[in-house]
Write a protein that holds these residues in place. Structure first.
Motif, PDB file in Angstrom:
ATOM      1  N   ILE A  27     -23.057   0.042   5.740  1.00 11.66           N
ATOM      2  CA  ILE A  27     -22.964   0.070   7.207  1.00 11.66           C
ATOM      3  C   ILE A  27     -21.636  -0.519   7.678  1.00 11.66           C
ATOM      4  CG2 ILE A  27     -23.946  -0.890   9.323  1.00 11.66           C
ATOM      5  CD1 ILE A  27     -25.390   1.598   8.208  1.00 11.66           C
ATOM      6  N   PHE A  85     -19.253   2.175   7.175  1.00 15.47           N
ATOM      7  CA  PHE A  85     -19.421   3.148   8.262  1.00 15.47           C
ATOM      8  C   PHE A  85     -18.689   2.675   9.520  1.00 15.47           C
ATOM      9  CE2 PHE A  85     -21.946   3.604  12.202  1.00 15.47           C
ATOM     10  CZ  PHE A  85     -21.667   4.929  12.487  1.00 15.47           C
ATOM     11  N   ARG A 124     -20.746  11.629  14.037  1.00 16.82           N
ATOM     12  CA  ARG A 124     -22.147  12.045  13.818  1.00 16.82           C
ATOM     13  C   ARG A 124     -22.449  12.200  12.326  1.00 16.82           C
ATOM     14  NH1 ARG A 124     -21.613  14.910  18.590  1.00 16.82           N
ATOM     15  NH2 ARG A 124     -20.774  16.722  17.539  1.00 16.82           N
ATOM     16  N   GLU A 168     -20.941  10.757   9.744  1.00 23.02           N
ATOM     17  CA  GLU A 168     -20.969   9.425   9.116  1.00 23.02           C
ATOM     18  C   GLU A 168     -22.273   8.704   9.459  1.00 23.02           C
ATOM     19  OE1 GLU A 168     -18.885   7.671   7.146  1.00 23.02           O
ATOM     20  OE2 GLU A 168     -17.313   9.163   7.001  1.00 23.02           O
ATOM     21  N   TYR A 169     -22.665   8.777  10.715  1.00 25.00           N
ATOM     22  CA  TYR A 169     -23.873   8.085  11.177  1.00 25.00           C
ATOM     23  C   TYR A 169     -25.111   8.667  10.487  1.00 25.00           C
ATOM     24  CZ  TYR A 169     -27.336   6.140  14.404  1.00 25.00           C
ATOM     25  OH  TYR A 169     -28.413   5.485  14.947  1.00 25.00           O
ATOM     26  N   THR A 170     -25.205   9.979  10.458  1.00 27.01           N
ATOM     27  CA  THR A 170     -26.344  10.644   9.832  1.00 27.01           C
ATOM     28  C   THR A 170     -26.419  10.312   8.348  1.00 27.01           C
ATOM     29  OG1 THR A 170     -26.171  12.454  11.416  1.00 27.01           O
ATOM     30  CG2 THR A 170     -27.434  12.886   9.429  1.00 27.01           C
ATOM     31  N   ASN A 215     -25.605   7.608   6.944  1.00 30.00           N
ATOM     32  CA  ASN A 215     -26.008   6.216   6.735  1.00 30.00           C
ATOM     33  C   ASN A 215     -27.269   5.819   7.497  1.00 30.00           C
ATOM     34  OD1 ASN A 215     -23.835   4.975   5.039  1.00 30.00           O
ATOM     35  ND2 ASN A 215     -22.611   5.937   6.633  1.00 30.00           N
ATOM     36  N   LEU A 216     -27.948   6.756   8.088  1.00 26.64           N
ATOM     37  CA  LEU A 216     -29.119   6.485   8.913  1.00 26.64           C
ATOM     38  C   LEU A 216     -30.233   5.752   8.170  1.00 26.64           C
ATOM     39  CD1 LEU A 216     -29.809   7.079  11.836  1.00 26.64           C
ATOM     40  CD2 LEU A 216     -30.830   9.213  11.121  1.00 26.64           C
ATOM     41  N   LYS A 272     -25.865   0.816  16.278  1.00 28.35           N
ATOM     42  CA  LYS A 272     -26.017   1.937  17.220  1.00 28.35           C
ATOM     43  C   LYS A 272     -25.131   1.762  18.450  1.00 28.35           C
ATOM     44  CE  LYS A 272     -30.145   3.191  18.359  1.00 28.35           C
ATOM     45  NZ  LYS A 272     -31.575   3.255  18.634  1.00 28.35           N
ATOM     46  N   LYS A 330     -21.508   2.515  17.590  1.00 26.77           N
ATOM     47  CA  LYS A 330     -21.279   3.966  17.491  1.00 26.77           C
ATOM     48  C   LYS A 330     -21.205   4.591  18.885  1.00 26.77           C
ATOM     49  CE  LYS A 330     -24.521   6.835  17.242  1.00 26.77           C
ATOM     50  NZ  LYS A 330     -24.875   8.034  17.951  1.00 26.77           N
ATOM     51  N   THR A 365     -16.164  -1.644  17.437  1.00 26.34           N
ATOM     52  CA  THR A 365     -16.983  -1.917  16.250  1.00 26.34           C
ATOM     53  C   THR A 365     -16.895  -3.373  15.785  1.00 26.34           C
ATOM     54  OG1 THR A 365     -15.205  -1.225  14.782  1.00 26.34           O
ATOM     55  CG2 THR A 365     -16.813   0.463  15.425  1.00 26.34           C
TER      56      THR A 365
END
Length: 178
Positions: free
Chosen positions: A64, A67, A99, A101-103, A105-106, A121, A124, A163
């Motif tokens: 994370i 990310f 999106r 990268e986020y998906t 590491n979800l 969250k 992001k 971030t």
């Protein structure tokens, strides 16, 4: 009842009383032993689970933080080149990268506290919002390089890295674990 019958009943009760007391004491001792054994086994299971889960949790925090570093606007703009793109295309490409990268590491949220995941969250969403706001401030037919310049100027002018707060929160939480 006659006197003989009542004395026999009394005699039986008096002779049974030590057996009842010993039986009750044995029951209580057995219960305490079983309860202690159960707690010991639960503790052993938790210890074994923590030996397995702790490295996974650590890896989740590492992923994370990676990310967050990847979607930090300055790093994102270096990785996703605006050359030859319109501002609209560049904005779409940046948002798609975030999106993706986020998906990717979800699932890491399973190993993090709720507060930590909310910070991720929010970070992001703040990056997406920053890109969208800077895009809206551009004229039609602007180049992707102009959008990149606006985002970087925004970061330098406001001295805000969307971030940074989340990364600091994750680091503090990790230090609490160790």
């Amino acid at each position: 009842m006659t006197a003989d019958t009542s004395s026999i009943v009394l005699l039986v009760l008096l002779s049974s009383l030590p057996a009842l007391i010993i039986g009750g004491a044995m029951y209580l001792l057995t219960q305490k032993y079983l309860e202690r054994d159960y707690r010991k086994r639960v503790l052993e299971i938790r210890l074994k689970n923590s030996e397995t889960i702790l490295p996974i949790r650590l890896q989740a925090y590492e992923r994370i933080i990676l990310f967050l570093e990847r979607v930090t606007p300055s790093n994102l703009l270096i990785r996703v080149s605006p050359s030859g793109l319109t501002a609209s295309d560049f904005q779409a490409q940046l948002l798609q990268e975030i999106r993706a990268e986020y998906t990717h590491n979800l699932s890491q949220q399973l190993y993090m506290s709720e507060a930590a995941w909310q910070q991720v969250k929010k970070a992001k969403e703040d990056v997406v919002s920053m890109i969208n706001q800077n895009y809206q401030n551009l004229q039609d037919k602007s180049r992707g390089t102009e959008l990149a310049k606006k985002v970087l100027e925004n970061i330098l002018h406001n001295e805000v890295d969307p971030t940074a707060q989340a990364i600091q929160f994750l680091k503090r939480e990790l230090h609490e674990i160790f």
